[in-house]
Design a protein around this motif. Sequence first.
Motif, PDB file in Angstrom:
ATOM      1  N   THR A 129       0.853  -1.193   0.000  1.00  0.00           N
ATOM      2  CA  THR A 129       0.000   0.000   0.000  1.00  0.00           C
ATOM      3  C   THR A 129       0.889   1.244   0.000  1.00  0.00           C
ATOM      4  O   THR A 129       1.762   1.391   0.861  1.00  0.00           O
ATOM      5  CB  THR A 129      -0.923   0.034   1.230  1.00  0.00           C
ATOM      6  OG1 THR A 129      -1.747  -1.138   1.230  1.00  0.00           O
ATOM      7  CG2 THR A 129      -1.809   1.270   1.201  1.00  0.00           C
ATOM      8  N   GLU A 130       0.622   2.131  -0.940  1.00  0.00           N
ATOM      9  CA  GLU A 130       1.372   3.393  -1.027  1.00  0.00           C
ATOM     10  C   GLU A 130       0.393   4.545  -0.857  1.00  0.00           C
ATOM     11  O   GLU A 130      -0.606   4.645  -1.573  1.00  0.00           O
ATOM     12  CB  GLU A 130       2.058   3.509  -2.383  1.00  0.00           C
ATOM     13  CG  GLU A 130       2.794   4.828  -2.578  1.00  0.00           C
ATOM     14  CD  GLU A 130       3.328   4.982  -3.988  1.00  0.00           C
ATOM     15  OE1 GLU A 130       4.542   4.770  -4.177  1.00  0.00           O
ATOM     16  OE2 GLU A 130       2.527   5.289  -4.900  1.00  0.00           O
ATOM     17  N   THR A 131       0.650   5.411   0.113  1.00  0.00           N
ATOM     18  CA  THR A 131      -0.207   6.571   0.372  1.00  0.00           C
ATOM     19  C   THR A 131       0.557   7.853   0.050  1.00  0.00           C
ATOM     20  O   THR A 131       1.654   8.072   0.577  1.00  0.00           O
ATOM     21  CB  THR A 131      -0.673   6.608   1.832  1.00  0.00           C
ATOM     22  OG1 THR A 131      -1.383   5.400   2.139  1.00  0.00           O
ATOM     23  CG2 THR A 131      -1.597   7.795   2.072  1.00  0.00           C
ATOM     24  N   SER A 132      -0.007   8.678  -0.818  1.00  0.00           N
ATOM     25  CA  SER A 132       0.595   9.964  -1.188  1.00  0.00           C
ATOM     26  C   SER A 132      -0.216  11.087  -0.558  1.00  0.00           C
ATOM     27  O   SER A 132      -1.460  11.040  -0.511  1.00  0.00           O
ATOM     28  CB  SER A 132       0.614  10.129  -2.713  1.00  0.00           C
ATOM     29  OG  SER A 132       1.344   9.082  -3.327  1.00  0.00           O
ATOM     30  N   TYR A 133       0.466  12.122  -0.073  1.00  0.00           N
ATOM     31  CA  TYR A 133      -0.176  13.240   0.617  1.00  0.00           C
ATOM     32  C   TYR A 133      -0.065  14.500  -0.231  1.00  0.00           C
ATOM     33  O   TYR A 133       0.968  14.771  -0.843  1.00  0.00           O
ATOM     34  CB  TYR A 133       0.473  13.456   1.986  1.00  0.00           C
ATOM     35  CG  TYR A 133       0.274  12.271   2.919  1.00  0.00           C
ATOM     36  CD1 TYR A 133      -0.814  12.215   3.786  1.00  0.00           C
ATOM     37  CD2 TYR A 133       1.182  11.206   2.919  1.00  0.00           C
ATOM     38  CE1 TYR A 133      -0.996  11.127   4.630  1.00  0.00           C
ATOM     39  CE2 TYR A 133       1.002  10.116   3.764  1.00  0.00           C
ATOM     40  CZ  TYR A 133      -0.092  10.082   4.614  1.00  0.00           C
ATOM     41  OH  TYR A 133      -0.277   9.009   5.448  1.00  0.00           O
ATOM     42  N   PHE A 134      -1.169  15.313  -0.206  1.00  0.00           N
ATOM     43  CA  PHE A 134      -1.213  16.517  -1.023  1.00  0.00           C
ATOM     44  C   PHE A 134      -1.753  17.690  -0.203  1.00  0.00           C
ATOM     45  O   PHE A 134      -2.629  17.515   0.648  1.00  0.00           O
ATOM     46  CB  PHE A 134      -2.112  16.307  -2.249  1.00  0.00           C
ATOM     47  CG  PHE A 134      -1.700  15.172  -3.144  1.00  0.00           C
ATOM     48  CD1 PHE A 134      -0.882  15.394  -4.231  1.00  0.00           C
ATOM     49  CD2 PHE A 134      -2.125  13.872  -2.871  1.00  0.00           C
ATOM     50  CE1 PHE A 134      -0.507  14.343  -5.049  1.00  0.00           C
ATOM     51  CE2 PHE A 134      -1.758  12.813  -3.675  1.00  0.00           C
ATOM     52  CZ  PHE A 134      -0.936  13.054  -4.779  1.00  0.00           C
ATOM     53  N   GLY A 135      -1.253  18.884  -0.469  1.00  0.00           N
ATOM     54  CA  GLY A 135      -1.793  20.117   0.096  1.00  0.00           C
ATOM     55  C   GLY A 135      -2.522  20.870  -1.000  1.00  0.00           C
ATOM     56  O   GLY A 135      -1.968  21.113  -2.073  1.00  0.00           O
ATOM     57  N   ILE A 136      -3.776  21.227  -0.764  1.00  0.00           N
ATOM     58  CA  ILE A 136      -4.609  21.866  -1.789  1.00  0.00           C
ATOM     59  C   ILE A 136      -5.147  23.178  -1.239  1.00  0.00           C
ATOM     60  O   ILE A 136      -5.675  23.233  -0.111  1.00  0.00           O
ATOM     61  CB  ILE A 136      -5.778  20.951  -2.184  1.00  0.00           C
ATOM     62  CG1 ILE A 136      -5.244  19.612  -2.686  1.00  0.00           C
ATOM     63  CG2 ILE A 136      -6.654  21.610  -3.246  1.00  0.00           C
ATOM     64  CD1 ILE A 136      -6.303  18.543  -2.786  1.00  0.00           C
ATOM     65  N   ASN A 137      -5.046  24.245  -2.013  1.00  0.00           N
ATOM     66  CA  ASN A 137      -5.524  25.563  -1.604  1.00  0.00           C
ATOM     67  C   ASN A 137      -6.726  25.979  -2.454  1.00  0.00           C
ATOM     68  O   ASN A 137      -6.747  25.760  -3.672  1.00  0.00           O
ATOM     69  CB  ASN A 137      -4.421  26.610  -1.735  1.00  0.00           C
ATOM     70  CG  ASN A 137      -3.260  26.329  -0.815  1.00  0.00           C
ATOM     71  OD1 ASN A 137      -3.464  25.995   0.353  1.00  0.00           O
ATOM     72  ND2 ASN A 137      -2.048  26.443  -1.315  1.00  0.00           N
ATOM     73  N   ARG A 138      -7.696  26.588  -1.823  1.00  0.00           N
ATOM     74  CA  ARG A 138      -8.848  27.153  -2.508  1.00  0.00           C
ATOM     75  C   ARG A 138      -9.112  28.548  -1.965  1.00  0.00           C
ATOM     76  O   ARG A 138      -9.115  28.758  -0.747  1.00  0.00           O
ATOM     77  CB  ARG A 138     -10.090  26.279  -2.309  1.00  0.00           C
ATOM     78  CG  ARG A 138     -10.052  24.935  -3.041  1.00  0.00           C
ATOM     79  CD  ARG A 138     -10.193  25.142  -4.541  1.00  0.00           C
ATOM     80  NE  ARG A 138     -10.329  23.881  -5.249  1.00  0.00           N
ATOM     81  CZ  ARG A 138      -9.303  23.186  -5.744  1.00  0.00           C
ATOM     82  NH1 ARG A 138      -8.057  23.635  -5.566  1.00  0.00           N
ATOM     83  NH2 ARG A 138      -9.506  22.057  -6.391  1.00  0.00           N
ATOM     84  N   SER A 139      -9.360  29.502  -2.855  1.00  0.00           N
ATOM     85  CA  SER A 139      -9.695  30.873  -2.459  1.00  0.00           C
ATOM     86  C   SER A 139     -10.822  31.377  -3.354  1.00  0.00           C
ATOM     87  O   SER A 139     -10.910  31.006  -4.530  1.00  0.00           O
ATOM     88  CB  SER A 139      -8.482  31.806  -2.601  1.00  0.00           C
ATOM     89  OG  SER A 139      -7.441  31.415  -1.737  1.00  0.00           O
ATOM     90  N   GLY A 140     -11.673  32.215  -2.813  1.00  0.00           N
ATOM     91  CA  GLY A 140     -12.757  32.764  -3.613  1.00  0.00           C
ATOM     92  C   GLY A 140     -13.782  33.474  -2.761  1.00  0.00           C
ATOM     93  O   GLY A 140     -13.612  33.615  -1.549  1.00  0.00           O
TER      94      GLY A 140
END
Length: 359
Positions: free
Chosen positions: A189-200
């Motif tokens: 099992t491989e888990t990848s982590y992401f940071g996501i930004n939202r503005s509006g």
Amino acid sequence: MSQIQEYKCPCCGGALSFEGAIQKMKCPYCDTEFEMEALKQFDLKLEEKSDEMKWEEPAGSEWSDSEAGSLRSYVCTSCGGEIIGDENTAASYCPYCSNPVVMMNQLSGELKPDYVIPFRLDKEAAKAGLSKHLEGKKLLPKIFKEANHIDEIKGIYVPFWLFDADADADIKYKATKTRVWQDSKNTYTETSYFGINRSGTLRFENVPVDGSKQLDDALMESIEPYDYSQAVDFQTAYLSGFFADKYDVDAEESCVRANERIKLSTEQTFKSTVSGYATVEVESSSVRLSNSKAKYTLCPVWLLNTTWNGNKYTFAMNGQTGKFVGDLPADKGKIGKYFSAVAAGVAAASFLIQFLIAR
């Protein structure tokens, strides 16, 4: 004594009340109908009245200062009977002649609502709503429908604050993607982590907050939404024939709940734009409001109080849309049988899977 307003039929002198089905005032004695526009002169007279309220202390020595301070005394213009209400009562019925009355001083000055959503459904619709609510409830005790006694059905205009605002938001989400594969010996099992930004910026209109301490906020939110496009400028005539309260939670206090609802809706809306991930969580959130304002509005609610097996149950129906909510009792015997059936089904499915694998 404080002033009350009754709408009299010019044909027979009977007390007029608002009929939601036809959106007009109607005399129950001679069936004459009146357009709402024709009654605006009553509200124009209201604007000319002084906002000063003179209270009459109840007779007797048994009332405490705090109790006396929360009472209001009115005189029915039809029969002369005295009507006692609390500090939030804005519309009611005379207990002596049953005529609908509106407490004018409770709705004047700063307390006057901006808008009202008129009732469109009557008491019979509320009774039918309860019957429909009980249909198809498999865990409901069998005798509940027959033995459940309706103690009271009351049409009441509930005070709401409606908030408009622009929400400027910056939200950061923490997301993951998971990849699973196997070889002849192991599973990986491989888990990848992401940071996501939202503005509006989102525009919110008519975010409702119940302005009454007497009514449960969760119950009032459960019968939403209302169609606010059908809100009309406030006229006291709409209250005739119903109960009504003025707010006892002001706009400033209600802002706390409005902010919670706007923040949650903003985060959920932005989160819906993040797709393709196994998990998505809010890591940080900043929501700022601008161009905000509040409107004082009365919304129609039917409240039904029932008694069964020594317990009290409260139901509510949206007086405009008919949405019906309320908690129901559950038959413990049926619950046991239900979960036993579920467990048996799961066991049977498990056995079938094992049988197929063994083959």
